[in-house]
Scaffold this active site. Sequence first.
Site, PDB file in Angstrom:
ATOM      1  N   HIS A 105       0.844  -1.191   0.000  1.00  0.00           N
ATOM      2  CA  HIS A 105       0.000   0.000   0.000  1.00  0.00           C
ATOM      3  C   HIS A 105       0.876   1.237   0.000  1.00  0.00           C
ATOM      4  CE1 HIS A 105      -3.532   2.470   0.850  1.00  0.00           C
ATOM      5  NE2 HIS A 105      -2.698   3.190   1.576  1.00  0.00           N
ATOM      6  N   ASP A 146     -15.802   3.046   6.126  1.00  0.00           N
ATOM      7  CA  ASP A 146     -14.697   3.957   5.792  1.00  0.00           C
ATOM      8  C   ASP A 146     -15.122   4.953   4.720  1.00  0.00           C
ATOM      9  OD1 ASP A 146     -11.899   4.892   5.717  1.00  0.00           O
ATOM     10  OD2 ASP A 146     -11.991   4.111   3.683  1.00  0.00           O
ATOM     11  N   ARG A 175     -14.731  13.253   6.537  1.00  0.00           N
ATOM     12  CA  ARG A 175     -13.411  13.830   6.882  1.00  0.00           C
ATOM     13  C   ARG A 175     -12.989  14.834   5.827  1.00  0.00           C
ATOM     14  NH1 ARG A 175      -9.804   8.887   7.025  1.00  0.00           N
ATOM     15  NH2 ARG A 175      -8.148  10.396   7.323  1.00  0.00           N
ATOM     16  N   SER A 213      -8.417   3.926   8.591  1.00  0.00           N
ATOM     17  CA  SER A 213      -9.012   3.918   7.253  1.00  0.00           C
ATOM     18  C   SER A 213      -8.257   2.953   6.336  1.00  0.00           C
ATOM     19  CB  SER A 213      -8.978   5.347   6.702  1.00  0.00           C
ATOM     20  OG  SER A 213      -9.225   5.364   5.326  1.00  0.00           O
ATOM     21  N   LYS A 250      -9.548  -1.466   5.377  1.00  0.00           N
ATOM     22  CA  LYS A 250      -9.722  -2.024   4.029  1.00  0.00           C
ATOM     23  C   LYS A 250      -8.722  -3.148   3.783  1.00  0.00           C
ATOM     24  CE  LYS A 250      -9.436   2.244   2.735  1.00  0.00           C
ATOM     25  NZ  LYS A 250      -9.375   3.601   2.216  1.00  0.00           N
TER      26      LYS A 250
HETATM   27  N1  URA Z   1      -5.836   6.624   2.294  1.00  0.00           N
HETATM   28  C1  URA Z   1      -6.892   6.035   2.865  1.00  0.00           C
HETATM   29  O1  URA Z   1      -7.359   4.997   2.423  1.00  0.00           O
HETATM   30  N2  URA Z   1      -7.433   6.621   3.947  1.00  0.00           N
HETATM   31  C2  URA Z   1      -6.958   7.757   4.484  1.00  0.00           C
HETATM   32  O2  URA Z   1      -7.479   8.217   5.479  1.00  0.00           O
HETATM   33  C3  URA Z   1      -5.866   8.349   3.868  1.00  0.00           C
HETATM   34  C4  URA Z   1      -5.308   7.756   2.763  1.00  0.00           C
END
Ligand code: URA
Length: 444
Positions: A86, A165, A172, A187, A191
């Site tokens: 990621h 999320d 947000r 967040s 996932k």
């Molecule tokens: N990427 C995400 O998936 N969530 C965040 O809060 C920031 C970057």
Amino acid sequence: MSEPIRFVDIIEKKKQGSRLTESEIRYWIRGVTDKSIPDYQTAALLMAIRFQKLANDEIVLLTQSMQDSGITLDLSSLDGPTADKHSTGGVGDKLSFLVGPLAAACGVPVPMLSGRGLGHTGGTLDKLESIPGYRTDLSSERFLAIVREVGISIIGQTGELAPADKTLYALRDVTATVDSIPLIVSSILSKKLAAGPDALVFDVKTGDGAFLPDREAGRELAKRLVEVSAKAGKRSAALITDMNVPLGAMVGNALEIAESARVLRGEPGGDMLDASFGLAEQTLLLTDRAKDAADAARQVRDALDSGRALEVFGRMIEAHGGDPAVLEDESKLPQARCRRVVKATKAGTVTKLPARAIGLLSMRLGAGRETVDDRVDPGAGIELRKKPGDAVSKGEDLAVLYAENEDRLDRGERDILSIYTIEDKSFKRGPSVLETVLSETGTE
Ligand code: URA
């Protein structure tokens, strides 16, 4: 009988800096998911968290509650342990197309879920969709079948994973609470945990083009990501990498696919290769496919030099309905209608090329989105012929701009000349991998 929970008391508690309990966090996320808690109350709690922060235990509980708001993929049919990478997002960041195939070519199954670009950063899915025929919206069954057959599949983040999320992120975004490390960690990890890989490798960008530009904040994010992953039973490692300058020479969707193919074909990879090797090596170490760092480095280098990583990438493209011939013949990728070579107006050394400004320019040329509904132009973008540390003479090529019309190029030419800093002094770029943060369950 226990008193019913009043959500205003939860907001008050966090506002005062107290820890939230598991039942309070679960109550909140259930309410976000079934929409029984109004957005204004969630917004207030998000702001309280932004200022009062969350302890690691609270982040773990929040992450798990968000993960439980949707489905979890079952990866047990894969020949694990599996790994995913990621990135916190950057400009010219095409590392997924190098790290994924390199890891898969070394035997690590890579089920990768990716997102789209917004603002100055590009998105892996937009880049893949520039390949004629490539589909990013496959079913989970087909996704898993491709990982089994080829070793890697990259698809879009499905709305069924951690749906809470999506709601929280949208709130947000409009309440100035994106830049909260506990909220970012929960967040990202909600996932990733729902997608279920055994090991996670994070590329945390730092610098002007990064989501969190400050180095200390990047380090804190990297630490929290590996600590919370460990508490959730995942092995992980984070590399902190430089995003003061765009990665590689190409910025734009099809342009970045072309550049990735060049590197996988053995052309020099410069700053991209150090970071890709570092991340790919970690996937081998974390999944016990290398006995030590030297063995991991040797395997990854061999995956590149033998052409196996290129072959894996081609097979993945084909399995997704795309044309793998793009990896050998760039003219099969979408081309921008117009092109302009920009020449240097003075001689010297390039000392600055801020990633954020280049990302925003690429977006204005048509390669990115200002709002989620914008369409991207797959051929648009920028080719950086000079990067910081390079000497340049007056009249020499500095960059090439690609867009659908001359108007965009006129504006782009003015912009890029003001983005480059060329000075009469020597300048040496620092390394692209700045630090490595490993979880207690990770391996050095
Ligand atoms: N990427 C995400 O998936 N969530 C965040 O809060 C920031 C970057």
